[in-house]
Write an enzyme that holds these catalytic residues in place. Structure first.
Site, short mmCIF file in Angstrom:
data_model
loop_
_atom_site.label_atom_id
_atom_site.label_comp_id
_atom_site.label_asym_id
_atom_site.label_seq_id
_atom_site.Cartn_x
_atom_site.Cartn_y
_atom_site.Cartn_z
N ASP A 82 4.29 2.77 10.60
CA ASP A 82 3.22 3.54 9.95
C ASP A 82 3.59 5.00 10.05
OD1 ASP A 82 0.09 2.55 9.20
OD2 ASP A 82 0.44 4.72 9.36
N CYS A 124 -12.26 -3.13 -1.45
CA CYS A 124 -11.48 -3.90 -2.43
C CYS A 124 -12.19 -4.13 -3.76
CB CYS A 124 -11.07 -5.24 -1.83
SG CYS A 124 -9.90 -5.04 -0.49
N ARG A 150 -16.79 1.47 3.99
CA ARG A 150 -16.35 2.00 2.69
C ARG A 150 -17.21 1.43 1.56
NH1 ARG A 150 -10.16 0.53 2.56
NH2 ARG A 150 -10.96 -1.20 3.79
N ASN A 181 -10.16 -11.15 -7.68
CA ASN A 181 -11.23 -10.24 -7.26
C ASN A 181 -12.24 -10.00 -8.38
OD1 ASN A 181 -10.45 -10.06 -4.66
ND2 ASN A 181 -9.68 -7.97 -4.75
N LYS A 239 -1.91 5.73 15.06
CA LYS A 239 -1.99 4.28 14.81
C LYS A 239 -0.89 3.54 15.55
CE LYS A 239 -4.07 3.71 10.24
NZ LYS A 239 -3.75 3.34 8.87
N PHE A 250 -4.74 -12.17 -0.03
CA PHE A 250 -6.13 -12.48 -0.39
C PHE A 250 -7.06 -12.44 0.81
CE2 PHE A 250 -3.22 -14.80 -3.22
CZ PHE A 250 -3.53 -14.19 -4.43
N GLY A 262 -28.50 -10.12 -3.85
CA GLY A 262 -28.89 -9.07 -2.90
C GLY A 262 -28.46 -7.71 -3.41
C1 UDX Z 1 -12.39 -9.31 -0.96
C2 UDX Z 1 -11.84 -10.66 -1.42
O1 UDX Z 1 -12.76 -11.69 -1.05
C3 UDX Z 1 -10.49 -10.91 -0.80
O2 UDX Z 1 -9.95 -12.14 -1.24
C4 UDX Z 1 -9.59 -9.77 -1.18
O3 UDX Z 1 -8.33 -9.94 -0.59
C5 UDX Z 1 -10.18 -8.43 -0.77
O4 UDX Z 1 -11.48 -8.29 -1.30
P1 UDX Z 1 -13.59 -8.42 1.26
O5 UDX Z 1 -13.58 -7.06 0.65
O6 UDX Z 1 -13.21 -8.58 2.69
O7 UDX Z 1 -12.59 -9.39 0.45
O8 UDX Z 1 -15.07 -8.95 1.09
P2 UDX Z 1 -15.82 -10.23 0.48
O9 UDX Z 1 -16.05 -11.23 1.50
O10 UDX Z 1 -15.16 -10.65 -0.78
O11 UDX Z 1 -17.23 -9.56 0.14
C6 UDX Z 1 -17.31 -8.46 -0.77
C7 UDX Z 1 -18.71 -7.97 -0.92
O12 UDX Z 1 -19.47 -8.90 -1.66
C8 UDX Z 1 -19.48 -7.72 0.36
O13 UDX Z 1 -20.15 -6.46 0.26
C9 UDX Z 1 -20.46 -8.87 0.42
O14 UDX Z 1 -21.63 -8.54 1.10
C10 UDX Z 1 -20.72 -9.12 -1.06
N1 UDX Z 1 -21.18 -10.48 -1.38
C11 UDX Z 1 -20.38 -11.55 -1.12
C12 UDX Z 1 -22.42 -10.67 -1.97
O15 UDX Z 1 -23.16 -9.72 -2.23
N2 UDX Z 1 -22.83 -11.95 -2.29
C13 UDX Z 1 -22.06 -13.04 -2.04
O16 UDX Z 1 -22.48 -14.16 -2.37
C14 UDX Z 1 -20.80 -12.82 -1.44
#
Ligand code: UDX
Length: 447
Positions: free
Chosen positions: A32, A271, A342, A219, A37, A160, A264
């Site tokens: 890094d 991401c 974030r 995504n 870090k 992922f 919600g």
């Molecule tokens: C996501 C993808 O799932 C992952 O595969 C990719 O590599 C990176 O982006 P992540 O950002 O960790 O992962 O979060 P994720 O679990 O996907 O949730 C994203 C957002 O969606 C959260 O704010 C969560 O609260 C919201 N969410 C998720 C909902 O509002 N409703 C749902 O049913 C599911």
């Protein structure tokens, strides 16, 4: 001889990938450009909260008592180039300021810094989420810069992993996607992933653009699913329906499925929001913008949820201004089991109410430090009970297990008014009503 692996960039993705590669039995060197870090990781400490990651690091970081010693960290590009047979590029690609496109400067800098030192045969593997076409461009750049010439090759292997499940997702991926241009590259990646593939992870081999697109389209699909159910929540609000029941019922159709249908305050994090925007920007450049105009709607449905939560709170408090009202906010992170704030919908809602004069007190099990840094002017409490003390309304905005396990009776003793709004449709309405609370969730006016 077992392959030697390097991991460039040690954020969420890189730190987890490095530890997982060591767990799979490889010698790993992480790099890094941020000295703090490297120092932390070298002590076996993780700069963020991610379940299981610190244990996995400590199991392998050299110099820690009882570790395998297979994992080391450095800031030296020449050392990395000399060491690795396979180099994974795991640096981040944030959204550009004032633009939808993503900022490729970290990926470009990483590839350039590394390339200059690559004089022996090796495979450089991109894992960062990038606009389609990047791998093609970076492969040409490698060929131009690397002293090793054609013996230095590029592959693309999107990641992922979900925050909160990063270790599990990396060790047991539900699929491994590799964009390659040669049999040699495929063979090397099959060797790297031999253990998860033997355990059943599907291994999908594609060209560069498809590999890049798999990530952004996955995504986009997930974002679409969430915004779809949130749009249904808006209709349920208008029609007097119950979106939670609706999601349950449509989820029984296994073509639709139950997952990612929780209505919600919507999606946030590092991401989904930036990835769909970068995807739209890239499609525009390619002249395919029409194909993705629906993502604009997905984004705006999502952003609207935050405002609707604020309005739900205003109505519940009698419809006037927030001035002088005490608002308890449970949750600051963008999702549970993470300390990541974030683009967090929870903090966005808390911030909006605060800016409108509400006295907001936030509590989160793991996100307090990051939340304070981002929103220093909000009030913070050390426990849920302290946040709720004297509150006119309680907003449940991140669905931590700790909040589902709260005792509504005890909490009712300290709240000024027993009024709870569930922004994540995750609490049990019966339980809260049974303890004398007024319970209201988004998309469930009658539930
Ligand atoms: C996501 C993808 O799932 C992952 O595969 C990719 O590599 C990176 O982006 P992540 O950002 O960790 O992962 O979060 P994720 O679990 O996907 O949730 C994203 C957002 O969606 C959260 O704010 C969560 O609260 C919201 N969410 C998720 C909902 O509002 N409703 C749902 O049913 C599911």
């Amino acid at each position: 001889m077992a392959l030697k692996i390097t991991v460039i960039g040690t954020g969420y993705l890189g730190a987890t990938h490095a530890a997982a590669m060591a767990e799979l039995g490889f010698e790993v060197l992480g790099l890094d450009v941020v000295p703090e870090k490297i120092e932390m990781l070298g002590r076996g400490e993780v700069p963020m909260f991610e379940p299981g990651l610190e244990d996995l690091l400590r199991k392998h970081v050299a110099g820690i008592e009882g570790s395998t010693g297979r994992l080391r960290f450095t800031m030296d590009w020449a050392e990395v180039a000399e060491f690795g047979d396979v180099h994974f590029v795991c640096v981040n690609t944030p959204q550009k300021h004032g633009e939808y496109a993503c900022d490729m400067s970290y990926v470009d800098a990483a590839v350039e810094s590394l390339a200059k030192h690559l004089s022996r045969p090796c495979l450089v593997v991109g894992k960062s989420t990038v606009p389609v076409g990047s791998a093609d461009r970076l492969a040409a750049r490698l060929l131009e810069l690397a002293p090793g010439g054609a013996e230095v090759e590029l592959a693309w292997n999107p990641e992922f992993l979900r925050e909160g499940f990063a270790v599990q997702d990396t060790l047991h991926p539900d699929r491994i996607v590799v964009g390659v241009r040669s049999e040699r590259a495929e063979k090397l990646l099959r060797e790297v992933y031999a253990t998860p593939v033997a355990a059943g992870s599907p291994f999908v081999v594609t060209d560069f653009p498809t590999a890049e697109l798999v990530k952004t389209s996955a995504n986009s699909f997930l974002a679409t699913k969430i915004s779809f159910i949130n749009a249904m929540a808006e209709v349920c609000e208008a029609a007097g329906g119950d979106v939670a029941k609706l999601a349950e019922a449509i989820g029984h159709d296994d073509r639709i499925g139950k997952k990612f249908l929780r209505a919600g305050i919507g999606f946030g994090g590092g991401c989904l929001p930036k990835d769909i925007r970068a995807f739209m920007a890239r499609a525009g450049e390619l002249g395919a913008d029409q194909a993705l105009t629906f993502l604009r709607e997905i984004d705006s449905i999502n952003m609207r949820q935050r405002g609707q939560m604020v309005e739900l709170a205003r109505e519940a408090l009698g419809g006037g201004p927030f001035l002088g009202k005490r608002v308890a906010v449970l949750g600051a992170t963008f999702k549970p089991d993470s300390d990541d704030v974030r683009d967090s919908p929870a903090l966005n809602v808390a911030g909006q109410i605060h800016l409108q004069g509400g006295q907001v007190t936030v509590y989160d099990p793991k996100g307090m430090t990051n939340a304070r840094r981002l929103f220093p002017t909000l009030g913070y409490a050390d426990t849920a009970t302290e946040a709720v003390r004297g509150a006119d309304v309680v907003l449940h905005l991140t669905e931590w297990r700790e909040f589902r396990e709260l005792d509504p009776r005890e909490l009712g003793e300290v709240a000024a008014t027993r009024l709870i709004l569930d922004g994540r449709n995750a609490l049990d309405p019966e339980l809260w009503r049974g303890a004398g609370w007024t319970y209201r969730a988004m998309g469930r006016p009658t539930a």
